[in-house]
Design an enzyme around this catalytic site. Structure first.
Site, PDB file in Angstrom:
ATOM      1  N   CYS A 182      46.124  49.586  41.156  1.00  0.00           N
ATOM      2  CA  CYS A 182      46.152  50.381  42.377  1.00  0.00           C
ATOM      3  C   CYS A 182      44.861  51.201  42.416  1.00  0.00           C
ATOM      4  O   CYS A 182      44.201  51.382  41.391  1.00  0.00           O
ATOM      5  CB  CYS A 182      47.378  51.284  42.417  1.00  0.00           C
ATOM      6  SG  CYS A 182      47.598  52.351  40.974  1.00  0.00           S
ATOM      7  N   HIS A 223      42.896  55.090  30.751  1.00  0.00           N
ATOM      8  CA  HIS A 223      42.426  54.584  32.038  1.00  0.00           C
ATOM      9  C   HIS A 223      41.137  55.293  32.461  1.00  0.00           C
ATOM     10  O   HIS A 223      41.132  56.135  33.352  1.00  0.00           O
ATOM     11  CB  HIS A 223      43.530  54.791  33.077  1.00  0.00           C
ATOM     12  CG  HIS A 223      43.170  54.415  34.483  1.00  0.00           C
ATOM     13  ND1 HIS A 223      42.217  53.460  34.793  1.00  0.00           N
ATOM     14  CD2 HIS A 223      43.636  54.878  35.675  1.00  0.00           C
ATOM     15  CE1 HIS A 223      42.117  53.347  36.095  1.00  0.00           C
ATOM     16  NE2 HIS A 223      42.965  54.202  36.668  1.00  0.00           N
ATOM     17  N   GLY A 263      42.847  54.731  44.125  1.00  0.00           N
ATOM     18  CA  GLY A 263      42.955  56.010  44.800  1.00  0.00           C
ATOM     19  C   GLY A 263      42.605  55.943  46.275  1.00  0.00           C
ATOM     20  O   GLY A 263      41.712  55.185  46.666  1.00  0.00           O
ATOM     21  N   CYS A 301      39.491  53.530  40.819  1.00  0.00           N
ATOM     22  CA  CYS A 301      40.100  52.808  39.694  1.00  0.00           C
ATOM     23  C   CYS A 301      39.668  51.347  39.585  1.00  0.00           C
ATOM     24  O   CYS A 301      39.817  50.739  38.527  1.00  0.00           O
ATOM     25  CB  CYS A 301      41.621  52.876  39.800  1.00  0.00           C
ATOM     26  SG  CYS A 301      42.260  54.529  40.130  1.00  0.00           S
TER      27      CYS A 301
END
Length: 365
Positions: free
Chosen positions: A336, A306, A338, A48
């Site tokens: 955040c 996203h 993964g 991300c």
């Protein structure tokens, strides 16, 4: 730093070729675009935060005088890419070498993202209604921003003939925003990851395609080449957290990035906090004590989507554009990541009379 633009984020561009982190693919793209063989290229996969990491890597290479100028880009086609092939945990695959039942570490790291949302919500006592309220507000703010044209100056469109030659619908703006979304309409959606859970498709980020890029350069290079300086890089941090509580990463990444930049959370004017799930976004806002008037003022990933590799660069273009409209200030982009991480980056936009960061540093002398 000159931020160029981003593409309108779409829910499905299935006609796009598969985007992957293979170096030969990236090398062929950069050579084709520049018609030069001399620039080096590197592919990054930090799930991300890949786009934000690319930006920080280029910026830090400039700080260390390794290069004078570079392009940081983030791209993802989630309508094509398989999450497990780009490193996003989707549960234990029995075919993997480490996937033994007694391997607790691997089990934790392999926790599906939606399950981590449920874990965070339960641990921090976040209710379904709170999640749906947060999601509805994301769509409301994004719809207002789109209607007022706020995204136009940060978005680059494909040429018309790109669509007509392929006989496909034209994409001219972010199409994941659902104007009129309400708490009541969201309340009818079923939980996605647990029978009695609170996380649904409506209060989670969308599966979206997108791309964004920035030209990052030293001040000397920018001035000598007549490049407008749109923002200044102040610092970046990436930290680890327990994989099952992946969503709380920004709680630890943001203070670390601010520490590196030499400022405090009260000095920040705007936050772009990625809304992977409403659960983790709410918890991060609460734990950091953020003023919601400063957070995702033009909506977030629940409305905009996203696209994993793109998100960091997309959020940078959005926060920089908004700070420009406000006459300057300090912005933070965070998400955040993964497998249990958080990333954050600090930038500043200088206005005609706004040199906030410089003034903060002077006050410490």
């Amino acid at each position: 730093m000159q931020v160029t633009a981003r593409l309108a984020q779409a829910k499905a561009w299935k006609h796009l070729h598969k985007l992957n982190p293979k170096p030969n693919t990236k090398r062929s793209k950069t050579t084709h675009l520049s018609s030069l063989y001399s620039p080096g290229v590197m592919a990054i996969n930090r799930q991300c935060s890949s786009g934000l990491q690319a930006f920080a890597d280029v910026a830090n290479s400039i700080v260390s005088r390794t290069i004078e100028c570079g392009i940081a880009a983030g791209v993802e086609s989630m309508s094509v890419d398989r999450l497990d092939l780009v490193g996003i945990p989707s549960g234990i695959d029995s075919r993997r070498e480490m996937a033994e039942k007694n391997n607790k570490v691997f089990e934790d790291i392999s926790t599906p993202m939606g399950v981590t949302s449920e874990i965070v919500a339960k641990a921090h006592f976040v209710t379904r209604r709170e999640l749906d309220e947060f999601a509805a507000e994301s769509h409301r703010k994004a719809a207002l921003a789109r209607a007022s044209g706020k995204f136009k100056n940060e978005t680059t469109l494909f040429p018309d003939d790109y669509f007509s030659s392929r006989n496909i619908p034209q994409v001219s703006q972010d199409d994941g925003i659902r104007e009129g979304t309400s708490v009541e309409s969201l309340s009818h959606l079923r939980p996605s990851f647990s029978k009695f859970g609170v996380t649904t498709a409506g209060n989670s980020s969308q599966l979206t395609d997108g791309a964004a890029a920035a030209v990052v350069a030293s001040r000397a290079f920018a001035l000598s080449n007549n490049l407008p300086i749109l923002a200044i890089y102040r610092g970046f941090a990436c930290v680890g957290v327990h994989p099952r509580f992946m969503g709380i990463g920004p709680i630890y990444a943001i203070p670390r990035a601010l520490e590196i930049a030499g400022i405090t959370i009260s000095d920040v004017d705007l936050f772009e906090l990625n809304e992977a799930f409403a659960s983790q976004a709410i918890v991060c806002v609460r734990e950091l004590g953020l003023d919601m008037k400063k957070v995702n003022v033009n909506g977030g990933a629940i409305a905009l989507g996203h696209p994993l590799g793109c998100t960091g660069m997309r959020a940078l273009t959005t926060v920089i554009s908004e700070l420009q409209r406000r006459g300057g200030g300090i912005g933070v982009v965070s998400m955040c990541v993964g497998t249990g991480m958080g990333a954050a980056c600090v930038v500043e936009v200088l206005g005609e009379s706004n040199k906030k960061y410089i003034n903060i540093m002077r006050s410490k002398l």
